[in-house]
Scaffold this active site. Structure first.
Site, PDB file in Angstrom:
ATOM      1  CE  LYS A 151      -1.028   5.566   6.603  1.00 25.14           C
ATOM      2  NZ  LYS A 151      -0.609   4.193   7.202  1.00 25.14           N
TER       3      LYS A 151
ATOM      4  CE1 TYR B 258      -2.571   3.336   9.694  1.00 23.98           C
ATOM      5  CE2 TYR B 258      -1.944   5.181  11.017  1.00 23.98           C
ATOM      6  CZ  TYR B 258      -1.501   4.068  10.311  1.00 23.98           C
ATOM      7  OH  TYR B 258      -0.209   3.754  10.375  1.00 23.98           O
TER       8      TYR B 258
END
Length: 306
Positions: A167, A139
């Site tokens: 992400k 992330y």
């Protein structure tokens, strides 16, 4: 080549669900999960920023994920964000997530202390080692985490076979291009910033994970449909309307997620509580913003879908 199809599509970030006393509500978690199943989204991203993860305890996060999984029953791809600001708690959540059968775990880098890249890589790999049979998503959200995923750190992380992608919530859309070009087709890049969904998709993201998807999932699903069908003009039109709604939702006193939860009550008759302090709750002036944003969503639905 890995089969990454289960991650490709519109994946809302799951919201924190509280009871009237501000505690995690298992019932409301299950209700929100049912809502996402009924809306037809690809999956959910649980216990991330939109889930107010910074303000949740380890036990809170476990309760949320357990109840999501109880309802999901294979009807949604479930990605569980497991990062805490220490390795021990993160590994505990990773192992717990794997025991429940999630599709993937995800983690931001450690925040506050500026750690060198080798320490960040060790942190992520330690988390992954606690869920050795589960996919791992990096992330990247440098504007909040205070550290960015660099090409060199991403290259180091790709040595871990569980790592399937990123992400990417950094604002420069070219970061998606960099990660996609470096990683190739065997990895998936998720667009993070909701305001640039089609920009991220166009430059290489195969999917999106976002915090405003949940309050207007039909619009993101339709925008993604137009994009995949090559109708970029209509996809762009929806993106413009979505962005206007987002700008309205962040214009008040209360935190955006407090506004979103009020809109869900207004438009969907779905009550999942408010936000956890220190996030700001709504004040009286915000009620006008909630009404206006709710109407904007209804108008956009009528324009593109109904």
């Amino acid at each position: 080549m890995r089969n990454l199809d289960k991650y490709k599509g519109v994946i809302p970030a799951f919201y924190a669900c509280y009871d009237d006393e501000g505690n995690i509500s298992p019932e409301r978690v299950r209700t929100l999960t049912k809502y996402f199943i009924e809306k037809g989204v690809k999956g959910v991203y649980v216990n991330g920023s939109s889930g107010e993860c910074i303000y949740q305890s380890v036990e809170d996060k476990k309760i949320v994920l357990e109840n999501v999984m109880e309802e999901a029953q294979g009807k949604l791809t479930v990605i569980a964000h497991v990062a805490c600001n220490n390795t021990k708690d993160s590994k505990e959540l990773a192992a717990h997530a794997e025991s429940l059968g999630v599709d993937a775990i995800a983690a931001i880098p450690p925040i506050y202390f500026r750690l060198p890249e080798y320490a960040i890589a060790e942190y992520w790999n330690d988390i992954s080692s606690a869920a050795p049979n589960t996919d791992f998503v990096i992330y990247n959200i440098p504007q909040l985490a205070g550290v960015a995923l660099t090409p060199s750190l991403f290259a180091e992380m790709r040595k871990n076979p569980n790592v399937i992608g990123v992400k990417n919530s950094s604002m420069p859309v070219q970061d998606i291009q960099i990660f996609k070009q470096d990683a190739g087709e065997d990895y998936i890049i998720f667009n993070g910033p909701d305001e640039q969904f089609i920009s991220g998709r166009l430059i290489g993201a195969e999917a999106g994970i976002g915090g405003t998807y949940g309050v207007m999932p039909e619009l993101f699903l339709k925008m993604n449909e137009y994009f995949e069908n090559g109708d970029l003009d209509q996809a762009r039109n929806i993106q413009y309307d979505i962005n206007s709604i987002i700008y309205k939702m962040v214009s008040g006193h209360g935190n955006m997620y407090a506004v979103i939860k009020a809109i869900l009550r207004e438009n969907e008759d779905l009550d999942i509580g408010s936000v956890r302090k220190p996030l700001a709750e709504l004040n009286d002036e915000d009620e006008k913003i909630v009404k206006e944003a709710s109407q904007m969503i209804r108008d956009a639905r009528a324009k593109y879908i109904d």
